[in-house]
Design an enzyme around this catalytic site. Structure first.
Site, short mmCIF file in Angstrom:
data_model
loop_
_atom_site.label_atom_id
_atom_site.label_comp_id
_atom_site.label_asym_id
_atom_site.label_seq_id
_atom_site.Cartn_x
_atom_site.Cartn_y
_atom_site.Cartn_z
N ASP A 96 0.81 -1.22 0.00
CA ASP A 96 0.00 0.00 0.00
C ASP A 96 0.84 1.27 0.00
O ASP A 96 0.39 2.33 0.41
CB ASP A 96 -0.90 0.01 1.24
CG ASP A 96 -0.13 -0.30 2.53
OD1 ASP A 96 1.08 -0.01 2.58
OD2 ASP A 96 -0.73 -0.83 3.47
N GLU A 118 -0.42 -9.10 -1.23
CA GLU A 118 -0.95 -8.58 0.04
C GLU A 118 -2.14 -7.67 -0.22
O GLU A 118 -2.25 -6.56 0.30
CB GLU A 118 0.13 -7.87 0.85
CG GLU A 118 -0.24 -7.73 2.33
CD GLU A 118 0.84 -7.05 3.16
OE1 GLU A 118 1.46 -7.75 3.97
OE2 GLU A 118 1.05 -5.84 2.99
N GLU A 132 -1.87 5.11 3.22
CA GLU A 132 -1.85 3.70 2.84
C GLU A 132 -3.24 3.11 2.62
O GLU A 132 -3.44 2.31 1.69
CB GLU A 132 -1.09 2.88 3.90
CG GLU A 132 0.41 3.10 3.91
CD GLU A 132 0.84 4.29 4.75
OE1 GLU A 132 2.06 4.53 4.84
OE2 GLU A 132 -0.05 4.99 5.30
N HIS A 205 7.33 4.68 13.22
CA HIS A 205 7.67 5.54 12.09
C HIS A 205 6.45 6.08 11.35
O HIS A 205 6.57 7.00 10.57
CB HIS A 205 8.52 4.76 11.08
CG HIS A 205 7.73 3.72 10.34
ND1 HIS A 205 7.46 2.49 10.88
CD2 HIS A 205 7.15 3.74 9.11
CE1 HIS A 205 6.74 1.79 10.00
NE2 HIS A 205 6.54 2.52 8.93
N ARG A 207 3.24 7.80 9.72
CA ARG A 207 2.86 9.21 9.59
C ARG A 207 1.82 9.61 10.64
O ARG A 207 1.86 10.70 11.19
CB ARG A 207 2.32 9.43 8.17
CG ARG A 207 2.09 10.87 7.79
CD ARG A 207 1.63 10.95 6.35
NE ARG A 207 2.69 10.51 5.43
CZ ARG A 207 3.51 11.33 4.80
NH1 ARG A 207 3.40 12.63 4.97
NH2 ARG A 207 4.43 10.86 3.99
N HIS A 238 14.10 5.60 12.69
CA HIS A 238 13.83 5.88 11.28
C HIS A 238 14.60 7.13 10.85
O HIS A 238 14.74 8.08 11.62
CB HIS A 238 12.32 6.11 11.09
CG HIS A 238 11.86 6.03 9.67
ND1 HIS A 238 11.95 7.08 8.80
CD2 HIS A 238 11.32 5.00 8.97
CE1 HIS A 238 11.47 6.72 7.62
NE2 HIS A 238 11.08 5.46 7.69
#
Length: 366
Positions: A96, A118, A132, A205, A207, A238
Site C-alpha cells: 500500500d 498482500e 496507505e 515511524h 505518519r 527511522h
C-alpha cells in the site's frame, strides 16, 4: 518468454517481494525484471544483496523534503518510460505504499495487467493509516490478480466487488522469514550484550504517529523505565527527521534506551528472536513476530491486520502513554498473560505463499 516486471520501492516491499522474485526466476518460465523506484534507497539495496536478487534498474526518485505529490508524479513519469521501453505482460506490486499505488496506475495507463501481493487489507478508515488505506483501495480497483494473505483480506475484496481473480495465498513475509531465519541462529547484535536484561524492541515511524503521538510513546517508555530500570529498550530510529528528532530529544540520554540506525533484515529477525516483547506501529512485524513467539503491542488506533488481534498474538493499544505503560507492565509481570500471547499460532501463513502466487500467475499467463 513473457516478461514480468516487479516494482519495489520500500523496505517492506523488498522483504515481501523477494520470495516472489526468487520463485519466479527459479521457475524459468518467465523473464523477470526487477525495478526499484528508490523510495527507500540504502535499506532496499541491502535487502537485494541479502536475498541475492539482481536489480535491473533503479529510478532513484526520492529527493529530500519531497511531497507525496512530487514523489507520486516522479514515480509515474519514470515508470511510464520504463513500461514503454520494456513492456511486460504483468506488473507485480506489493502492499500500500506510494510506489505500489503509482506503479499500478502507471501500468494501468499502459494497459498492462497488475498483480497485487498482500491485497485486501483494510482498516475501514480512509485516513488511518494515511495514505496507505487509500492506496490499497485504489490499487484493488485496477488489479487483475489479487493475492490476499488471509480469509479476512479475501472477504474484504469480495465485499468491495473488485474485478479480477482473488486468491488466498498467505503472506509472503513468512516465506521471507523462513529464508532468513537459519542465518541468525545464536544471534548477537554486534557491539551489544542483551544476555542479562529483558529486551523490548520498539519500532515507530508511521505518519499518523508523528507529533504528539510519538511524544506519548517516548513518555511511556520513560515511565516504564522508572518502574523497571533493569529493562533495556532497543529502538532502530527511522531516518526521517520528523521521527528521529523527537526520539533523540526524548530518549537520547536514557541509559536504558539504545538508539541505533535502522537494522538490516537479518539483524531485525535476530532481535525478534531474542527480545522479550515488541512495541510497534509496523505492519510487517505484526506478521513476523508470532512465528517467533513474541507478543506484540500495536501502537496504533487501527490495524489492517485484525487476524493477529483476533488470534491473540497482538494487542491494539494506541498511543496513550498510560495505557502503553499498563499493557507493557502487564506482560512483563503476568506470566500467564505473556504465555497466552506467545504460544499462539501465526495466523498469517505457512511459508508457501510464493508457491501459490507462482501457480496463479502461471495459469493466468498461460
Amino acid at each position: 518468454m513473457k516478461l514480468i516486471t516487479i516494482v519495489i520501492g520500500t523496505r517492506p516491499e523488498a522483504i515481501k517481494l523477494a520470495p516472489v522474485v526468487k520463485i519466479l526466476s527459479k521457475a524459468n518460465i518467465f523473464k523477470v525484471r526487477v525495478v526499484l523506484t528508490g523510495q527507500h534507497k540504502e535499506m532496499v539495496s541491502k535487502l537485494m544483496k541479502l536475498f541475492e536478487i539482481p536489480i535491473d534498474v533503479n529510478l532513484n526518485v526520492l529527493k529530500f523534503g519531497q511531497s507525496l505529490s512530487k514523489l507520486s508524479s516522479k514515480i509515474i513519469l519514470e515508470l511510464e518510460k520504463e513500461f514503454i521501453l520494456n513492456k511486460p505482460s504483468l506488473v507485480i506490486i506489493q502492499g500500500d505504499t506510494t510506489t505500489a499505488f503509482c506503479a499500478s496506475l502507471a501500468a494501468f495507463y499502459q494497459n498492462i495487467k497488475i498483480a497485487h501481493v498482500e491485497a485486501g487489507l483494510r482498516t475501514e478508515n480512509l485516513f488511518n493509516p494515511f495514505p496507505e488505506e487509500a492506496n490499497r483501495r485504489l490499487i484493488s480497483q485496477i488489479s487483475s490478480l489479487h493475492f490476499a494473505p488471509t480469509n479476512n483480506a479475501k472477504q474484504n475484496l469480495i465485499n468491495a466487488n473488485v474485478l479480477g481473480k482473488i486468491f488466498k495465498t498467505g503472506n509472503t513475509v513468512i516465506d521471507a522469514l523462513i529464508l532468513i531465519k537459519n542465518k541468525v541462529e545464536n544471534y548477537k547484535l554486534k557491539g551489544f550484550d542483551f544476555s542479562k536484561n529483558d529486551l523490548i524492541l520498539v519500532t515507530v515511524h508511521r505518519r499518523e504517529n508523528w507529533g504528539n503521538n510519538l511524544e506519548n510513546i517516548c513518555n511511556a517508555i520513560k515511565n516504564i523505565i522508572m518502574k523497571k530500570p533493569e529493562l533495556l529498550f532497543l529502538i532502530p530510529v527511522h531516518p526521517n527527521p520528523i521521527v528521529r528528532d523527537v526520539i533523540f530529544n526524548n530518549l537520547g540520554k536514557q541509559k536504558e534506551v539504545i538508539l541505533i540506525e535502522p537494522m538490516d533484515y537479518q539483524d531485525l529477525i535476530g532481535v525478534l528472536k531474542i527480545c522479550k516483547l515488541i512495541l510497534t506501529d509496523s505492519g510487517g512485524i505484526q506478521e513476523e513476530a508470532p512465528s517467533l513467539g513474541k507478543p506484540i503491542l500495536v501502537l496504533r488506533e487501527t490495524t489492517e491486520r485484525p487476524e493477529g488481534i483476533e488470534a491473540g498474538t497482538a494487542k491494539l493499544i494506541g498511543t496513550d502513554a498510560k495505557l502503553i505503560e499498563k499493557e507493557t507492565l502487564n506482560l512483563l509481570e503476568n506470566e500467564l498473560e505473556y504465555q497466552k500471547m506467545s504460544k499462539k499460532c501465526n495466523p498469517y501463513g505457512d511459508g508457501k505463499a510464493s508457491e501459490r502466487i507462482l501457480s496463479a500467475i502461471s495459469n493466468y499467463l498461460d
